[in-house]
Motif scaffolding. Structure first.
Motif, PDB file in Angstrom:
ATOM      1  N   PRO A  41      -7.772  36.260  90.403  1.00  0.00           N
ATOM      2  CA  PRO A  41      -7.047  36.124  89.135  1.00  0.00           C
ATOM      3  C   PRO A  41      -5.642  35.578  89.404  1.00  0.00           C
ATOM      4  CG  PRO A  41      -7.876  38.377  89.418  1.00  0.00           C
ATOM      5  CD  PRO A  41      -8.129  37.640  90.690  1.00  0.00           C
ATOM      6  N   SER A  42      -5.212  34.635  88.604  1.00  0.00           N
ATOM      7  CA  SER A  42      -3.891  34.032  88.774  1.00  0.00           C
ATOM      8  C   SER A  42      -3.414  33.475  87.444  1.00  0.00           C
ATOM      9  CB  SER A  42      -3.950  32.906  89.810  1.00  0.00           C
ATOM     10  OG  SER A  42      -2.766  32.140  89.782  1.00  0.00           O
ATOM     11  N   HIS A  43      -2.114  33.511  87.223  1.00  0.00           N
ATOM     12  CA  HIS A  43      -1.562  32.937  85.994  1.00  0.00           C
ATOM     13  C   HIS A  43      -1.721  31.414  85.978  1.00  0.00           C
ATOM     14  CE1 HIS A  43       1.774  32.412  88.776  1.00  0.00           C
ATOM     15  NE2 HIS A  43       2.210  31.465  87.967  1.00  0.00           N
ATOM     16  N   GLU A  44      -1.958  30.800  87.148  1.00  0.00           N
ATOM     17  CA  GLU A  44      -2.141  29.349  87.227  1.00  0.00           C
ATOM     18  C   GLU A  44      -3.584  28.916  86.955  1.00  0.00           C
ATOM     19  OE1 GLU A  44       0.781  27.256  90.310  1.00  0.00           O
ATOM     20  OE2 GLU A  44      -0.734  28.521  91.265  1.00  0.00           O
ATOM     21  N   THR A  45      -4.522  29.822  87.081  1.00  0.00           N
ATOM     22  CA  THR A  45      -5.941  29.465  87.018  1.00  0.00           C
ATOM     23  C   THR A  45      -6.473  29.571  85.589  1.00  0.00           C
ATOM     24  OG1 THR A  45      -6.220  30.304  89.257  1.00  0.00           O
ATOM     25  CG2 THR A  45      -8.221  29.971  87.979  1.00  0.00           C
ATOM     26  N   ASP A  46      -7.037  28.476  85.101  1.00  0.00           N
ATOM     27  CA  ASP A  46      -7.644  28.452  83.772  1.00  0.00           C
ATOM     28  C   ASP A  46      -9.042  29.058  83.886  1.00  0.00           C
ATOM     29  OD1 ASP A  46      -8.856  27.900  81.358  1.00  0.00           O
ATOM     30  OD2 ASP A  46      -8.385  25.757  81.373  1.00  0.00           O
ATOM     31  N   HIS A  47      -9.220  30.262  83.383  1.00  0.00           N
ATOM     32  CA  HIS A  47     -10.494  30.960  83.529  1.00  0.00           C
ATOM     33  C   HIS A  47     -11.605  30.370  82.657  1.00  0.00           C
ATOM     34  CE1 HIS A  47      -8.972  32.990  79.956  1.00  0.00           C
ATOM     35  NE2 HIS A  47     -10.224  33.338  79.702  1.00  0.00           N
ATOM     36  N   GLY A  70      -6.205  27.092  91.851  1.00  0.00           N
ATOM     37  CA  GLY A  70      -6.429  28.497  92.153  1.00  0.00           C
ATOM     38  C   GLY A  70      -6.882  28.726  93.571  1.00  0.00           C
ATOM     39  N   GLU A 112      -9.900  36.445  84.183  1.00  0.00           N
ATOM     40  CA  GLU A 112      -8.693  36.130  83.430  1.00  0.00           C
ATOM     41  C   GLU A 112      -7.531  36.921  84.018  1.00  0.00           C
ATOM     42  OE1 GLU A 112      -7.141  35.955  78.815  1.00  0.00           O
ATOM     43  OE2 GLU A 112      -9.148  36.703  79.259  1.00  0.00           O
ATOM     44  N   TRP A 113      -6.401  36.245  84.206  1.00  0.00           N
ATOM     45  CA  TRP A 113      -5.221  36.894  84.762  1.00  0.00           C
ATOM     46  C   TRP A 113      -4.539  37.726  83.677  1.00  0.00           C
ATOM     47  CZ3 TRP A 113       0.198  36.440  84.034  1.00  0.00           C
ATOM     48  CH2 TRP A 113       0.961  37.080  85.022  1.00  0.00           C
ATOM     49  N   VAL A 114      -4.204  38.933  84.042  1.00  0.00           N
ATOM     50  CA  VAL A 114      -3.496  39.823  83.129  1.00  0.00           C
ATOM     51  C   VAL A 114      -2.191  40.206  83.825  1.00  0.00           C
ATOM     52  CG1 VAL A 114      -3.564  42.035  81.928  1.00  0.00           C
ATOM     53  CG2 VAL A 114      -5.660  40.701  82.216  1.00  0.00           C
ATOM     54  N   PRO A 115      -1.050  39.989  83.159  1.00  0.00           N
ATOM     55  CA  PRO A 115       0.214  40.340  83.798  1.00  0.00           C
ATOM     56  C   PRO A 115       0.292  41.836  84.070  1.00  0.00           C
ATOM     57  CG  PRO A 115       0.571  39.539  81.543  1.00  0.00           C
ATOM     58  CD  PRO A 115      -0.886  39.463  81.822  1.00  0.00           C
TER      59      PRO A 115
END
Length: 90
Positions: free
Chosen positions: A19-25, A35, A83-86
């Motif tokens: 999971p990463s804020h850069e990766t479009d899931h 990613g 999906e990235w979750v902060p």
């Protein structure tokens, strides 16, 4: 880590993306993914190991082409990019 020989090293199991804020899931075309992913390889000498690779569009050459192909097969067979979750603030 053993040196990767693109011609004789084989990806045996693609685990998926971190999971990463850069990766479009939602992305389905893995040649456009940004990613990091994890996968198992087997070298010509029989040695196996788990590797991690970061992928970015435009950097698709050499070993990364094999990783993208494995990622695409994984995605096509139902692989889900988390999906990235902060992190929750305290």
């Amino acid at each position: 880590m053993t040196e990767i020989n693109v011609k004789t090293t084989v990806i045996t199991n693609f685990h998926g993306f971190f999971p990463s804020h850069e990766t479009d899931h939602t992305l389905t075309d893995m040649s456009k993914i940004v990613g990091a992913c994890s996968y198992d390889v087997q070298h010509a000498n029989g040695y196996t190991e788990t590797l991690e690779t970061g992928l970015r569009p435009g950097e698709n050459f050499g070993w990364s082409i094999k990783v993208i192909q494995a990622a695409q097969a994984w995605r096509n067979s139902g692989g889900v990019i988390p999906e990235w979750v902060p992190p929750a603030s305290e």
